[in-house]
Design an enzyme around this catalytic site. Structure first.
Site, PDB file in Angstrom:
ATOM      1  N   THR A  53       0.774  -1.213   0.000  1.00  0.00           N
ATOM      2  CA  THR A  53       0.000   0.000   0.000  1.00  0.00           C
ATOM      3  C   THR A  53       0.809   1.268   0.000  1.00  0.00           C
ATOM      4  O   THR A  53       1.857   1.374   0.632  1.00  0.00           O
ATOM      5  CB  THR A  53      -1.001   0.022   1.166  1.00  0.00           C
ATOM      6  OG1 THR A  53      -2.278  -0.124   0.627  1.00  0.00           O
ATOM      7  CG2 THR A  53      -0.994   1.233   1.986  1.00  0.00           C
ATOM      8  N   LYS A  61      -8.421   0.778  -0.534  1.00  0.00           N
ATOM      9  CA  LYS A  61      -7.955   1.288   0.749  1.00  0.00           C
ATOM     10  C   LYS A  61      -8.294   2.753   0.982  1.00  0.00           C
ATOM     11  O   LYS A  61      -7.807   3.362   1.915  1.00  0.00           O
ATOM     12  CB  LYS A  61      -6.453   1.076   0.849  1.00  0.00           C
ATOM     13  CG  LYS A  61      -6.059  -0.385   0.684  1.00  0.00           C
ATOM     14  CD  LYS A  61      -4.582  -0.521   0.520  1.00  0.00           C
ATOM     15  CE  LYS A  61      -4.250  -1.822  -0.164  1.00  0.00           C
ATOM     16  NZ  LYS A  61      -2.899  -1.841  -0.656  1.00  0.00           N
ATOM     17  N   GLY A 100      -8.114   7.181   3.964  1.00  0.00           N
ATOM     18  CA  GLY A 100      -7.266   6.167   3.339  1.00  0.00           C
ATOM     19  C   GLY A 100      -6.451   5.507   4.422  1.00  0.00           C
ATOM     20  O   GLY A 100      -6.090   6.152   5.409  1.00  0.00           O
ATOM     21  N   SER A 124       4.087   1.731   2.326  1.00  0.00           N
ATOM     22  CA  SER A 124       5.368   1.267   1.793  1.00  0.00           C
ATOM     23  C   SER A 124       6.013   2.238   0.816  1.00  0.00           C
ATOM     24  O   SER A 124       7.210   2.456   0.844  1.00  0.00           O
ATOM     25  CB  SER A 124       5.193  -0.087   1.106  1.00  0.00           C
ATOM     26  OG  SER A 124       4.743  -1.046   2.017  1.00  0.00           O
ATOM     27  N   ALA A 151       4.693   3.893  -7.795  1.00  0.00           N
ATOM     28  CA  ALA A 151       4.502   2.538  -8.333  1.00  0.00           C
ATOM     29  C   ALA A 151       5.684   2.097  -9.186  1.00  0.00           C
ATOM     30  O   ALA A 151       6.010   0.913  -9.243  1.00  0.00           O
ATOM     31  CB  ALA A 151       3.212   2.459  -9.140  1.00  0.00           C
ATOM     32  N   CYS A 197       8.576   1.642  -6.004  1.00  0.00           N
ATOM     33  CA  CYS A 197       8.312   0.747  -4.875  1.00  0.00           C
ATOM     34  C   CYS A 197       7.659  -0.546  -5.356  1.00  0.00           C
ATOM     35  O   CYS A 197       6.591  -0.509  -5.959  1.00  0.00           O
ATOM     36  CB  CYS A 197       7.402   1.440  -3.859  1.00  0.00           C
ATOM     37  SG  CYS A 197       6.971   0.398  -2.450  1.00  0.00           S
ATOM     38  N   THR A 221       3.922  -1.229  -4.360  1.00  0.00           N
ATOM     39  CA  THR A 221       2.912  -0.271  -4.803  1.00  0.00           C
ATOM     40  C   THR A 221       2.583  -0.577  -6.256  1.00  0.00           C
ATOM     41  O   THR A 221       3.478  -0.805  -7.055  1.00  0.00           O
ATOM     42  CB  THR A 221       3.454   1.174  -4.686  1.00  0.00           C
ATOM     43  OG1 THR A 221       3.859   1.413  -3.339  1.00  0.00           O
ATOM     44  CG2 THR A 221       2.421   2.199  -5.091  1.00  0.00           C
TER      45      THR A 221
END
Length: 186
Positions: A12, A44, A58, A137, A168, A171, A174
């Site tokens: 996440t 989320k 969130g 994360s 994204a 990580c 993500t």
């Protein structure tokens, strides 16, 4: 989460951006266990409407723990309609002092369109200095990307989406499967 309880769980990234009369909270959909993606489409980011006042939240961390916290936040908001700051502080106080809540492993970003806060289990209710905040994360990657774009002509939603795309790309916990909720200008 404690590594000895759930080793290897990651996932996440949640970002909150406040700009130009709107606040956006965006979150990815990835949940990973070690090197395996368990789910890529988790939701989320949620819209709550306690007492008729819209709030977007969130969460990062344990889903069950986050839902417990969201339920508690909703009840605090029902007791103090339209007072997100007060409800957030009350939730953080309970979270810090209640023995059951102390074991919950999650963080929240919440907004009512005027204010944006990060609520933690340490009893913190943090308001971001630069109208951008992120957790999870890939939170630091998304935060840095969004802060770099705040002085551009991009809207809050464009900044959130671009920052999440950058996170994204960097990580591994993500992904680009976003849920985006906005309060403010349409």
């Amino acid at each position: 989460m404690a590594d000895d309880q759930f080793p290897g769980w990651h996932g996440t990234t949640i970002i909150g951006v406040k700009k130009g009369g709107e606040v956006v909270i965006a979150g990815d959909g990835q949940v990973s266990f070690g090197q395996t993606v368990i789910k890529g489409s988790a939701r989320k980011v949620r819209r709550l409407s306690p007492g008729g006042f819209d709030v977007v939240a969130g969460f990062a961390g344990s889903t069950a723990d986050a839902f417990t916290l969201l339920e508690r936040l909703e009840s605090k908001l029902e007791a103090t309609p339209g007072q997100l700051a007060r409800a957030s502080v009350e939730l953080a106080k309970d979270w810090r002092t209640d023995k059951y809540l102390q074991k919950l492993e999650a963080m929240l970003i919440v907004t009512d369109g005027a204010d944006i806060f990060v609520i933690t289990g340490a009893g913190d209710v943090l308001e971001p200095e630069h109208d951008v905040t992120a957790i999870g994360s890939g939170g630091n990657y998304a935060l840095a990307a969004a802060r770099a774009m705040m002085d551009t002509d991009h809207s809050a939603e464009e900044i959130a989406r671009r920052a999440m795309a950058i996170a994204a790309d960097i990580c591994v916990y993500t992904n680009g499967n976003l849920t985006v909720e906005k309060i403010g200008k349409s």
